[in-house]
Design a protein around this motif. Structure first.
Motif, PDB file in Angstrom:
ATOM      1  N   TYR A  23       0.830  -1.199   0.000  1.00  0.00           N
ATOM      2  CA  TYR A  23       0.000   0.000   0.000  1.00  0.00           C
ATOM      3  C   TYR A  23       0.867   1.252   0.000  1.00  0.00           C
ATOM      4  O   TYR A  23       1.989   1.261   0.526  1.00  0.00           O
ATOM      5  N   ALA A  24       0.354   2.322  -0.607  1.00  0.00           N
ATOM      6  CA  ALA A  24       1.043   3.608  -0.574  1.00  0.00           C
ATOM      7  C   ALA A  24       1.007   4.176   0.842  1.00  0.00           C
ATOM      8  O   ALA A  24       0.049   3.979   1.588  1.00  0.00           O
ATOM      9  N   ALA A  25       2.085   4.882   1.220  1.00  0.00           N
ATOM     10  CA  ALA A  25       2.080   5.622   2.476  1.00  0.00           C
ATOM     11  C   ALA A  25       1.281   6.912   2.268  1.00  0.00           C
ATOM     12  O   ALA A  25       1.141   7.403   1.148  1.00  0.00           O
ATOM     13  N   ARG A  26       0.755   7.466   3.334  1.00  0.00           N
ATOM     14  CA  ARG A  26      -0.053   8.690   3.232  1.00  0.00           C
ATOM     15  C   ARG A  26       0.323   9.650   4.355  1.00  0.00           C
ATOM     16  O   ARG A  26       0.579   9.227   5.490  1.00  0.00           O
ATOM     17  N   ARG A  27       0.350  10.935   4.035  1.00  0.00           N
ATOM     18  CA  ARG A  27       0.560  11.954   5.046  1.00  0.00           C
ATOM     19  C   ARG A  27      -0.368  13.122   4.734  1.00  0.00           C
ATOM     20  O   ARG A  27      -0.875  13.264   3.621  1.00  0.00           O
ATOM     21  N   ALA A  28      -0.581  13.970   5.739  1.00  0.00           N
ATOM     22  CA  ALA A  28      -1.467  15.113   5.553  1.00  0.00           C
ATOM     23  C   ALA A  28      -1.047  16.234   6.490  1.00  0.00           C
ATOM     24  O   ALA A  28      -0.510  15.990   7.590  1.00  0.00           O
ATOM     25  N   THR A  29      -1.280  17.476   6.054  1.00  0.00           N
ATOM     26  CA  THR A  29      -1.038  18.661   6.881  1.00  0.00           C
ATOM     27  C   THR A  29      -2.289  19.523   6.849  1.00  0.00           C
ATOM     28  O   THR A  29      -3.024  19.540   5.848  1.00  0.00           O
ATOM     29  N   VAL A  31     -11.060  11.576  -1.283  1.00  0.00           N
ATOM     30  CA  VAL A  31     -10.718  11.118   0.074  1.00  0.00           C
ATOM     31  C   VAL A  31     -11.454  12.007   1.079  1.00  0.00           C
ATOM     32  O   VAL A  31     -11.329  13.236   1.047  1.00  0.00           O
ATOM     33  N   THR A  32     -12.235  11.421   1.955  1.00  0.00           N
ATOM     34  CA  THR A  32     -12.998  12.186   2.940  1.00  0.00           C
ATOM     35  C   THR A  32     -12.090  12.571   4.105  1.00  0.00           C
ATOM     36  O   THR A  32     -11.445  11.715   4.708  1.00  0.00           O
ATOM     37  N   VAL A  33     -12.079  13.875   4.408  1.00  0.00           N
ATOM     38  CA  VAL A  33     -11.243  14.414   5.486  1.00  0.00           C
ATOM     39  C   VAL A  33     -12.152  15.085   6.500  1.00  0.00           C
ATOM     40  O   VAL A  33     -13.045  15.863   6.142  1.00  0.00           O
ATOM     41  N   TYR A  34     -11.940  14.804   7.791  1.00  0.00           N
ATOM     42  CA  TYR A  34     -12.722  15.403   8.866  1.00  0.00           C
ATOM     43  C   TYR A  34     -11.853  16.418   9.615  1.00  0.00           C
ATOM     44  O   TYR A  34     -10.692  16.139   9.937  1.00  0.00           O
ATOM     45  N   LEU A  35     -12.427  17.591   9.891  1.00  0.00           N
ATOM     46  CA  LEU A  35     -11.746  18.616  10.677  1.00  0.00           C
ATOM     47  C   LEU A  35     -12.240  18.541  12.113  1.00  0.00           C
ATOM     48  O   LEU A  35     -13.454  18.537  12.367  1.00  0.00           O
ATOM     49  N   GLN A  36     -11.307  18.471  13.080  1.00  0.00           N
ATOM     50  CA  GLN A  36     -11.661  18.405  14.490  1.00  0.00           C
ATOM     51  C   GLN A  36     -11.003  19.557  15.247  1.00  0.00           C
ATOM     52  O   GLN A  36      -9.912  20.020  14.891  1.00  0.00           O
ATOM     53  N   ARG A  37     -11.708  20.003  16.290  1.00  0.00           N
ATOM     54  CA  ARG A  37     -11.174  21.077  17.130  1.00  0.00           C
ATOM     55  C   ARG A  37     -11.195  20.618  18.586  1.00  0.00           C
ATOM     56  O   ARG A  37     -12.158  20.000  19.041  1.00  0.00           O
ATOM     57  N   ILE A  75     -13.678  29.266  19.768  1.00  0.00           N
ATOM     58  CA  ILE A  75     -12.823  29.312  20.951  1.00  0.00           C
ATOM     59  C   ILE A  75     -11.400  28.959  20.535  1.00  0.00           C
ATOM     60  O   ILE A  75     -11.178  28.307  19.511  1.00  0.00           O
ATOM     61  N   ASN A  76     -10.437  29.442  21.325  1.00  0.00           N
ATOM     62  CA  ASN A  76      -9.059  29.055  21.075  1.00  0.00           C
ATOM     63  C   ASN A  76      -8.869  27.566  21.339  1.00  0.00           C
ATOM     64  O   ASN A  76      -9.645  26.948  22.070  1.00  0.00           O
ATOM     65  N   GLY A  77      -7.839  27.000  20.801  1.00  0.00           N
ATOM     66  CA  GLY A  77      -7.558  25.585  21.039  1.00  0.00           C
ATOM     67  C   GLY A  77      -6.621  25.048  19.979  1.00  0.00           C
ATOM     68  O   GLY A  77      -5.593  25.645  19.690  1.00  0.00           O
ATOM     69  N   ALA A  78      -7.041  23.919  19.376  1.00  0.00           N
ATOM     70  CA  ALA A  78      -6.208  23.277  18.374  1.00  0.00           C
ATOM     71  C   ALA A  78      -7.085  22.651  17.304  1.00  0.00           C
ATOM     72  O   ALA A  78      -8.227  22.244  17.571  1.00  0.00           O
ATOM     73  N   PHE A  79      -6.551  22.604  16.079  1.00  0.00           N
ATOM     74  CA  PHE A  79      -7.191  21.916  14.965  1.00  0.00           C
ATOM     75  C   PHE A  79      -6.357  20.695  14.601  1.00  0.00           C
ATOM     76  O   PHE A  79      -5.131  20.686  14.735  1.00  0.00           O
ATOM     77  N   ARG A  80      -7.061  19.654  14.099  1.00  0.00           N
ATOM     78  CA  ARG A  80      -6.374  18.529  13.485  1.00  0.00           C
ATOM     79  C   ARG A  80      -7.302  17.934  12.429  1.00  0.00           C
ATOM     80  O   ARG A  80      -8.525  18.171  12.449  1.00  0.00           O
ATOM     81  N   ALA A  81      -6.745  17.191  11.504  1.00  0.00           N
ATOM     82  CA  ALA A  81      -7.530  16.506  10.471  1.00  0.00           C
ATOM     83  C   ALA A  81      -7.441  14.999  10.695  1.00  0.00           C
ATOM     84  O   ALA A  81      -6.393  14.479  11.092  1.00  0.00           O
ATOM     85  N   VAL A  82      -8.555  14.320  10.441  1.00  0.00           N
ATOM     86  CA  VAL A  82      -8.634  12.864  10.585  1.00  0.00           C
ATOM     87  C   VAL A  82      -9.151  12.298   9.258  1.00  0.00           C
ATOM     88  O   VAL A  82     -10.155  12.775   8.725  1.00  0.00           O
ATOM     89  N   VAL A 134      -3.917   2.599   3.769  1.00  0.00           N
ATOM     90  CA  VAL A 134      -3.826   1.210   4.217  1.00  0.00           C
ATOM     91  C   VAL A 134      -5.176   0.828   4.829  1.00  0.00           C
ATOM     92  O   VAL A 134      -5.650   1.494   5.750  1.00  0.00           O
ATOM     93  N   PRO A 135      -5.849  -0.210   4.321  1.00  0.00           N
ATOM     94  CA  PRO A 135      -7.154  -0.591   4.855  1.00  0.00           C
ATOM     95  C   PRO A 135      -7.099  -0.802   6.372  1.00  0.00           C
ATOM     96  O   PRO A 135      -6.182  -1.442   6.889  1.00  0.00           O
ATOM     97  N   GLY A 136      -8.083  -0.236   7.063  1.00  0.00           N
ATOM     98  CA  GLY A 136      -8.189  -0.428   8.503  1.00  0.00           C
ATOM     99  C   GLY A 136      -7.372   0.541   9.326  1.00  0.00           C
ATOM    100  O   GLY A 136      -7.451   0.530  10.549  1.00  0.00           O
ATOM    101  N   GLU A 137      -6.584   1.411   8.705  1.00  0.00           N
ATOM    102  CA  GLU A 137      -5.771   2.367   9.439  1.00  0.00           C
ATOM    103  C   GLU A 137      -6.334   3.772   9.263  1.00  0.00           C
ATOM    104  O   GLU A 137      -6.890   4.110   8.210  1.00  0.00           O
ATOM    105  N   THR A 138      -6.188   4.587  10.313  1.00  0.00           N
ATOM    106  CA  THR A 138      -6.665   5.971  10.307  1.00  0.00           C
ATOM    107  C   THR A 138      -5.469   6.901  10.469  1.00  0.00           C
ATOM    108  O   THR A 138      -4.582   6.660  11.288  1.00  0.00           O
ATOM    109  N   LEU A 139      -5.473   7.980   9.697  1.00  0.00           N
ATOM    110  CA  LEU A 139      -4.401   8.970   9.747  1.00  0.00           C
ATOM    111  C   LEU A 139      -4.894  10.210  10.486  1.00  0.00           C
ATOM    112  O   LEU A 139      -5.958  10.745  10.169  1.00  0.00           O
TER     113      LEU A 139
END
Length: 638
Positions: free
Chosen positions: A439-445, A479-485, A515-522, A527-532
């Motif tokens: 499988y290809a490796a994957r990264r995100a910013t 590719v579906t990307v979720y934004l979390q705070r 509100i202040n805090g932090a953002f991340r993407a999920v 790779v099947p079954g893995e979450t980034l």
């Protein structure tokens, strides 16, 4: 069939049922013609006139199966009489049929006849619309069974009725087996009941199978029947020899078939699957042209063999079955495991990812009784370029088998294969390939701007895949990307929204500043079954300050009232009224007040001198929100 009946003859008076011209007559008094009657005991009462004769007989029938009669003895019906014939409707041999014709026939001693009757409507259980034998998922109108037989009984509107099945001995007319089941399998307007019976103790022979629906009171409706032949000898016997063969290897052997077979059935095709794949088979000699329903002639021995290509090395799951000319299964399929002895190789690996080092276990075996003096393993990518993984075994140190592990770092995504070169001390050699998916490796910013409280911003997530070692490129669209705070001071991540990547591997996700805090993407890894989950970045939400009261004129030395709305409310927050006279370069903090829960900050300020002044409100940063600043108001001070 005729039920056991009781005759009741009652002398009666005259009435409209008695003929005046001397001809015999019979009239059904009860039940009334065209009426509805219940199942069970049904007495039929009739008015009879023998037309002057001394004796006679009344025969009563309801439908085809329910019958009864009564003899009228000499001298008991001289001037007319009433006759009662009891019938039984709804038992197994006399099922209810819905609308049924009730017929009363009077026959006098001299042969004179008269008829009476009409339609009756019987409240009956549901009728059976179909009865089939089920074998290996196929339906048959008749049956040949060994130890068990499964039957599907169908009714269109069974209500709460239950299907009952009886196997009848043709010689004695008595049941040898019985079973029942609810109609609990809907199929459109039809409802099926599946009943399995055990025939192990039933002698070989032909039997009648009857099916009827039974209601809660134990009454039966009209049914269906078929025939079943009990044959405790399996009609098909495959003999494929031993389970271990040496390459080159084929599947073949002897086939013995012993009838009788189902009506219309004759042997036709030997079906062979090897590891789930159909293979061609030849049969010799040709099938006999005999009556395959006749136990005396329905038998034959043939030989069968699989066509090319031969069996590959290793263990194979073999399935053999015999089909008739209609494609239906004859007898029981045969399953077998055949091991082709020669070189064999296997790989046990986790999910392989480009650039990720993984520990992979390798095993290989030579043909029985031989030893390996060369064991070389490599990994070949889609371009077929192979990278060495390990080399074991040697002439000085041969091994009876290979059991080694090595660290593997794949270079190319897609269909790869582990390649084995195996060589024995006596000169046998084999190249064996074991498929492997890489499988290809994957990264995100993720990046997101600072946004005033309540405003809408857009976070951008850039997703990249590495399909070739050290070469990153945009992930595919979709590719579906979720934004979390994560709000400051908490540990919980909250999903704000999602978006799919477009060209360039970019997903743009709008969010509302809170509100202040932090953002991340999920997002899902490649790779099947893995979450980034991306590295978290800061989430900045600045407070918003707006004017409520802001006079544009004032007299120096006199206090002027100003009001500002500072959103949102933060405990401990305060607001500062700042002023600057035209020509000055710095703002002066004139008044500082705590921001109440109403979020309205009130100030009173007297300008020290005349001229043009600028006024603004500054709300310093809190832990929850960044600093906010109002619009600048110009004030003319006299």
């Amino acid at each position: 069939m005729t039920a056991a009946l009781v005759l009741a003859v009652v002398a009666g008076g005259t009435g409209s049922a008695y003929a005046a011209d001397g001809a015999p007559t019979v009239t059904v008094d009860s039940p009334a013609v065209d009426s509805t009657v219940a199942l069970g005991d049904l007495p039929v009462k009739m008015s009879v006139d023998l037309g002057g004769e001394a004796s006679g007989r009344v025969d009563v029938s309801l439908g085809y199966d329910v019958k009864g009669s009564a003899e009228i003895a000499s001298g008991t019906c001289g001037s007319g009489c009433q006759v009662t014939v009891p019938l039984q409707v709804g038992d197994w041999n006399h099922p209810g049929l819905g609308a049924m014709m009730l017929t009363a026939k009077l026959t006098t001693a001299s042969g004179g006849q008269a008829f009476g009757g009409g339609n009756l409507y019987v409240t009956s259980p549901s009728s059976i619309s179909d009865l089939r034998h089920v074998r290996d998922g196929q339906l048959f109108s008749d049956a040949v069974v060994d130890t068990t037989g499964t039957f599907r009984v169908t009714s269109q509107y069974p209500r709460d009725d239950v299907a009952e099945l009886r196997v009848i001995d043709l010689a004695t007319g008595t049941p040898v087996l019985a079973g029942s089941a609810p109609f609990d399998v809907p199929r459109g307007v039809d409802h099926d009941a599946v009943i399995e019976l055990g025939f192990a103790a039933v002698p070989d022979g032909l039997y009648r199978v009857e099916a009827k629906a039974r209601d809660a009171s134990g009454f039966y409706g009209s049914g269906k029947y078929t025939f079943v032949r009990v044959n405790h000898q399996d009609p098909v016997l495959f003999d494929t020899g031993t389970g271990t063969q040496v390459s080159p290897a084929y599947v073949g052997g002897n086939l013995k078939i012993t009838g009788p077979l189902l009506s219309g059935s004759k042997p036709d095709v030997v079906k062979l699957t090897v590891d789930g794949v159909d293979r061609a088979v030849s049969v010799t000699p040709a099938w006999k042209t005999v009556n395959w329903q006749d136990p005396a002639t329905s038998w034959q021995n043939v030989q069968f063999v699989m066509g090319d290509p031969q069996l590959t090395l290793g263990t194979h799951q073999i399935s053999l079955s015999l089909l008739d000319s209609a494609g239906r299964l004859i007898g029981a399929p045969a399953a077998k495991t055949i091991t082709v002895t020669d070189f064999s190789a296997a790989v046990s690996a986790p999910k392989l990812v480009v650039g990720r080092a993984s520990t992979v276990a390798f095993s290989a075996d030579p043909p029985a009784g031989k030893q390996l003096d060369s064991c070389e393993v490599g990994l070949a990518g889609p371009s077929s370029i192979s990278v060495a993984v390990g080399s074991w075994c040697s002439v000085p140190n041969p091994l009876p088998s290979l059991r080694k592990s090595a660290t593997v770092t794949p270079r190319l995504a897609g269909a790869n294969k582990f390649t084995f070169f195996l060589h024995t001390t006596d000169g046998y050699a084999r190249n064996v390939a074991v498929p492997a998916t890489v499988y290809a490796a994957r990264r995100a910013t993720v990046s997101a701007p600072a946004v005033p409280y309540g405003g809408t911003g857009t976070a951008k997530v850039v997703v990249q895949d590495m399909r070739s070692l050290n070469v990153w490129s945009a992930a595919p669209s979709g590719v579906t990307v979720y934004l979390q705070r994560q709000a400051v001071g908490t540990t919980r991540w909250v999903t704000l929204g999602s978006a799919k990547t477009v060209a360039g591997g970019v997903a743009s996700i709008p969010f509302v500043s809170a509100i202040n805090g932090a953002f991340r993407a999920v997002l899902a890894s490649s790779v099947p079954g893995e979450t980034l989950i991306t590295r978290a970045i800061g989430a900045v939400s600045s407070s918003v300050v707006s004017w409520r009261i802001a006079p544009r004129t004032a007299v120096h030395g006199r206090a002027v009232a100003y009001e500002a709305l500072a959103n949102p409310y933060d405990a401990g927050a305060y607001a500062i009224l700042q002023v600057r006279k035209v020509g000055a370069t710095k703002w002066t903090s004139a008044k500082t007040v705590a921001v109440p829960t109403t979020r309205i900050a009130r100030f009173g300020y007297a300008f020290p001198s005349a001229g043009t002044w600028y006024v603004r409100v500054y709300r310093p940063a809190t832990k929850q929100h960044a600093a906010g600043l109002s619009m600048i108001v110009t004030v003319k001070v006299s």
